[in-house]
Enzyme design. Structure first.
Site, mmCIF file in Angstrom:
data_model
loop_
_atom_site.group_PDB
_atom_site.id
_atom_site.type_symbol
_atom_site.label_atom_id
_atom_site.label_comp_id
_atom_site.label_asym_id
_atom_site.label_seq_id
_atom_site.Cartn_x
_atom_site.Cartn_y
_atom_site.Cartn_z
ATOM 1 N N HIS A 9 -83.292 63.821 -3.536
ATOM 2 C CA HIS A 9 -83.826 63.576 -2.197
ATOM 3 C C HIS A 9 -83.280 64.620 -1.223
ATOM 4 C CE1 HIS A 9 -85.020 59.347 -3.125
ATOM 5 N NE2 HIS A 9 -84.042 59.471 -4.010
ATOM 6 N N TYR A 39 -78.188 56.066 -1.277
ATOM 7 C CA TYR A 39 -77.932 57.104 -2.270
ATOM 8 C C TYR A 39 -76.586 56.909 -2.962
ATOM 9 C CZ TYR A 39 -81.414 59.299 0.758
ATOM 10 O OH TYR A 39 -82.528 59.552 1.514
ATOM 11 N N HIS A 116 -88.017 62.890 -5.310
ATOM 12 C CA HIS A 116 -88.564 61.683 -4.701
ATOM 13 C C HIS A 116 -90.091 61.777 -4.628
ATOM 14 C CE1 HIS A 116 -88.537 58.873 -0.916
ATOM 15 N NE2 HIS A 116 -88.972 58.255 -1.991
ATOM 16 N N LYS A 122 -94.586 61.832 -0.349
ATOM 17 C CA LYS A 122 -93.674 62.435 0.628
ATOM 18 C C LYS A 122 -93.364 63.847 0.157
ATOM 19 C CE LYS A 122 -91.422 58.096 1.660
ATOM 20 N NZ LYS A 122 -90.460 57.685 2.611
ATOM 21 N N CYS A 124 -90.306 65.039 0.363
ATOM 22 C CA CYS A 124 -88.922 64.935 -0.091
ATOM 23 C C CYS A 124 -88.830 65.150 -1.598
ATOM 24 C CB CYS A 124 -88.391 63.548 0.288
ATOM 25 S SG CYS A 124 -86.738 63.185 -0.302
#
Length: 150
Positions: A9, A39, A116, A122, A124
């Protein structure tokens, strides 16, 4: 808990902007009502690796994939405008991320490495982590072939 995925990420913060693990923990605990930072590891701009959740505690980083994965976040991921996705990893972050993924892969040989964005619409982590770290994901098979050749 059997780890099957290592998921990379970004913090979605501006290039060069330092934030620490306590800031992210605040976003997750105070902002989202989670029990802790989502995380397991956070990599600072200087390559320092900070420990988040314990590895044996399910993360809160990738919807539908938290139970059997570890979440690794690097600080950065967007341009100075604060919106445009960009791979902002410093050389130190790249080196630390590579080392951490190799270490985690050795501890969890069945695990594959993903971004991710493989599981959500996304940007990310703002680069293709699956492709970049395929050599680590496939390491188990390379090691097995080497052993068979001897």
């Amino acid at each position: 808990m059997k780890i099957k995925k290592l998921i990379v990420h970004c913090s979605a913060t501006r290039e060069g902007q330092h934030i620490d693990i306590e800031t992210i923990r605040g976003w997750h605990v105070d902002g989202r009502g989670w029990s802790d930072i989502g995380y397991h590891y956070v990599i600072y701009l200087d390559g320092t690796i900070a420990k988040g959740r314990k590895d044996d505690v399910s993360g809160a980083h990738t919807y539908g994939h938290n139970k059997n994965s570890l979440g690794i976040c690097y600080i950065g991921g967007v341009e100075q405008d604060g919106k445009t996705p960009k791979d902002t990893r410093t050389d130190a972050q790249k080196e630390s991320l590579e080392h951490l993924l190799q270490t985690l892969k050795a501890l969890h040989p069945e695990a594959s490495i993903h971004g991710h964005n493989d599981f959500a619409s996304k940007a990310c982590p703002s680069f293709d982590a699956t492709a970049e770290y395929l050599h680590i994901t496939n390491k188990k098979f390379e090691d097995e072939r080497s052993e068979q050749d001897t």
